[in-house]
Write a protein that holds these residues in place. Structure first.
Motif, short mmCIF file in Angstrom:
data_model
loop_
_atom_site.label_atom_id
_atom_site.label_comp_id
_atom_site.label_asym_id
_atom_site.label_seq_id
_atom_site.Cartn_x
_atom_site.Cartn_y
_atom_site.Cartn_z
N VAL A 189 10.25 -4.94 25.67
CA VAL A 189 9.47 -6.01 25.02
C VAL A 189 7.98 -5.74 25.09
N THR A 190 7.52 -5.17 26.20
CA THR A 190 6.08 -5.03 26.41
C THR A 190 5.53 -3.66 26.03
N CYS A 191 6.37 -2.73 25.64
CA CYS A 191 5.92 -1.40 25.20
C CYS A 191 6.04 -1.31 23.69
N THR A 192 4.91 -1.31 23.01
CA THR A 192 4.93 -1.27 21.55
C THR A 192 5.18 0.15 21.05
N GLU A 193 5.77 0.24 19.88
CA GLU A 193 6.14 1.54 19.32
C GLU A 193 5.27 1.95 18.14
N SER A 194 4.41 1.05 17.67
CA SER A 194 3.65 1.31 16.46
C SER A 194 2.21 0.82 16.62
N PHE A 195 1.31 1.38 15.82
CA PHE A 195 -0.06 0.89 15.77
C PHE A 195 -0.19 -0.22 14.74
N ASP A 196 0.91 -0.52 14.04
CA ASP A 196 0.90 -1.55 13.01
C ASP A 196 1.29 -2.89 13.63
N LEU A 197 0.40 -3.87 13.56
CA LEU A 197 0.63 -5.17 14.18
C LEU A 197 1.89 -5.84 13.65
N LEU A 198 2.08 -5.84 12.35
CA LEU A 198 3.22 -6.54 11.77
C LEU A 198 4.54 -5.87 12.12
N GLU A 199 4.54 -4.54 12.21
CA GLU A 199 5.76 -3.84 12.63
C GLU A 199 6.11 -4.23 14.07
N ASN A 200 5.09 -4.26 14.93
CA ASN A 200 5.33 -4.66 16.31
C ASN A 200 5.81 -6.10 16.39
N ASN A 201 5.23 -6.95 15.55
CA ASN A 201 5.59 -8.36 15.56
C ASN A 201 7.02 -8.57 15.07
N ARG A 202 7.41 -7.84 14.05
CA ARG A 202 8.78 -7.95 13.53
C ARG A 202 9.79 -7.43 14.56
N ARG A 203 9.44 -6.35 15.22
CA ARG A 203 10.32 -5.81 16.28
C ARG A 203 10.50 -6.82 17.40
N PHE A 204 9.40 -7.45 17.82
CA PHE A 204 9.50 -8.45 18.88
C PHE A 204 10.32 -9.65 18.43
N ARG A 226 -11.82 -16.91 12.31
CA ARG A 226 -11.87 -16.55 13.72
C ARG A 226 -10.56 -15.89 14.13
N ILE A 227 -9.43 -16.43 13.67
CA ILE A 227 -8.13 -15.85 14.00
C ILE A 227 -8.01 -14.44 13.41
N GLN A 228 -8.53 -14.24 12.19
CA GLN A 228 -8.50 -12.90 11.60
C GLN A 228 -9.28 -11.91 12.44
N THR A 229 -10.40 -12.35 12.98
CA THR A 229 -11.18 -11.48 13.87
C THR A 229 -10.38 -11.14 15.12
N TYR A 230 -9.71 -12.14 15.69
CA TYR A 230 -8.87 -11.87 16.86
C TYR A 230 -7.81 -10.82 16.52
N CYS A 231 -7.15 -10.98 15.38
CA CYS A 231 -6.08 -10.05 15.00
C CYS A 231 -6.60 -8.63 14.86
N GLN A 232 -7.83 -8.48 14.41
CA GLN A 232 -8.42 -7.15 14.23
C GLN A 232 -8.89 -6.55 15.55
N GLN A 233 -9.41 -7.39 16.45
CA GLN A 233 -10.08 -6.86 17.63
C GLN A 233 -9.25 -6.96 18.91
N ILE A 234 -8.32 -7.90 18.97
CA ILE A 234 -7.41 -7.98 20.13
C ILE A 234 -5.97 -8.09 19.62
N PRO A 235 -5.52 -7.11 18.83
CA PRO A 235 -4.22 -7.23 18.14
C PRO A 235 -3.02 -7.30 19.09
N LYS A 236 -3.12 -6.76 20.30
CA LYS A 236 -1.96 -6.76 21.19
C LYS A 236 -1.50 -8.17 21.53
N LEU A 237 -2.44 -9.12 21.55
CA LEU A 237 -2.05 -10.51 21.81
C LEU A 237 -1.10 -11.02 20.74
N PHE A 238 -1.23 -10.49 19.52
CA PHE A 238 -0.48 -11.02 18.38
C PHE A 238 0.80 -10.25 18.10
N ASP A 239 1.07 -9.22 18.90
CA ASP A 239 2.38 -8.57 18.79
C ASP A 239 3.51 -9.56 19.02
#
Length: 328
Positions: free
Chosen positions: A119-134, A219-232
């Motif tokens: 769950v905590t080890c992501t496989e992609s640099f793509d936020l949406l791919e990580n989010n869909r996997r989770f 503001r949320i878009q900025t978060y997604c760009q700069q701290i994307p791991k939170l949004f996985d």
């Protein structure tokens, strides 16, 4: 919610609001003088006034529906332990471990550890791919294998308990300092279920006359760009402005962030209920939240792009019928 229920709930909310205000007053007065860096980090992040600027009413409704609500200054003062070792931890590992043991009592420790690792080890640099996997882990369970009686067992570890809500850990933290790379942000409220950050809330302050919901969205878009791991791990995004509120997903356009119009999915709330109250109770009520996560979140592919949607019945987002505005 009928008028009698509204009155009872509002009275409970008022009591909780008074309690939260006392906690806010304490942290506002204590933190500047103490100078305690949160989680013993040496990073300099926003001042104490920024940390406690949010109106208590938002947090009140989370306590009304049974969540534990913590202020980050309380955590810094050592009053509460959240199972987080550094600002870069997006998951509250100890809470996740404890919850998974409770939800999966027959699974050995190695199975729990294997599930947490996946769950905590992501496989992609793509936020949406990580989010869909989770999301697949969240809805279908985490497939693990372990040795039992000298045989390899293939099994699933479940991240949430849908049959016993008390087995889940429901937590809202205001604010949550998050560091990723060279960026530091403090989302106003992060909602954790079993130590997993499933929702982020951006709150726009009423004191800013030029503020709009779009500011919260940006503001949320900025978060997604700069701290994307939170949004996985994210399921819902919420923007609030006073007693008004909007909800969307990671791929929602600004226009797709909409208010929630019903608490129980069947009736419009009684006159006097605010957008904020209806959205928090209608979406984050423990039973309804799990139903939304398991059954009303879908991912759609369009060529190389992924779209994440919250399936809303028209009844949930349409304006109040005129006749309901005149009902007691």
């Amino acid at each position: 919610m009928n008028p009698a229920q509204l009155k009872k709930t509002t009275a409970k909310a008022s009591r909780i609001t008074r309690k939260l205000r006392r906690r806010f007053d304490f942290t506002q007065s204590a933190m500047p003088g103490l100078g305690i860096p949160l989680l013993k980090s040496k990073l300099r992040v926003g001042g104490a006034s920024r940390r406690v600027a949010i109106a208590p009413s938002l947090l009140t409704w989370f306590e009304v529906i049974g969540y534990t609500v913590l202020l980050e200054p309380d955590i810094a003062l050592g009053k509460h332990q959240i199972g987080r070792n550094s600002y870069s931890d997006m998951v509250l590992y100890q809470r996740l471990h404890n919850a998974l043991q409770k939800i999966n009592p027959t699974k050995p420790d190695e199975a729990i550890a294997a599930a947490i690792h996946q769950v905590t080890c992501t496989e992609s640099f793509d936020l949406l791919e990580n989010n869909r996997r989770f999301h697949k882990f969240l809805t279908n369970g985490v497939k693990v294998e372990y040795l039992y009686n000298e045989e390899i067992v293939h099994d699933f570890v479940w991240l949430i308990d849908t049959s016993n809500l008390l087995n889940n850990d429901w937590l809202a933290i205001h604010p949550l300092t998050v560091v990723e790379g060279s960026y530091t942000h403090c989302p106003d409220v992060v909602v954790f279920i079993n130590g997993l950050p499933l929702a982020v809330i951006a709150s726009i302050q009423l004191s800013d006359e030029q503020a709009t919901f779009k500011e919260g969205y940006q503001r949320i878009q900025t978060y997604c760009q700069q701290i994307p791991k939170l949004f996985d791990y994210n399921t819902f995004l919420v923007v609030t402005y006073g007693n008004r509120a909007r909800i969307g997903t990671l791929t929602s356009d600004w226009q797709e962030f909409l208010p929630w119009r019903t608490i129980d999915g069947e009736d419009f709330p009684a006159k006097g209920a605010t957008e904020l109250e209806v959205l928090i109770q209608g979406i984050f009520d423990k039973r309804r939240f799990l139903e939304q996560v398991l059954h009303l979140i879908v991912f759609e592919e369009n060529g190389s792009s992924i779209s994440k949607k919250l399936l809303r019945r028209p009844f949930c987002t349409t304006q109040y019928p005129k006749k309901s505005l005149h009902q007691g």
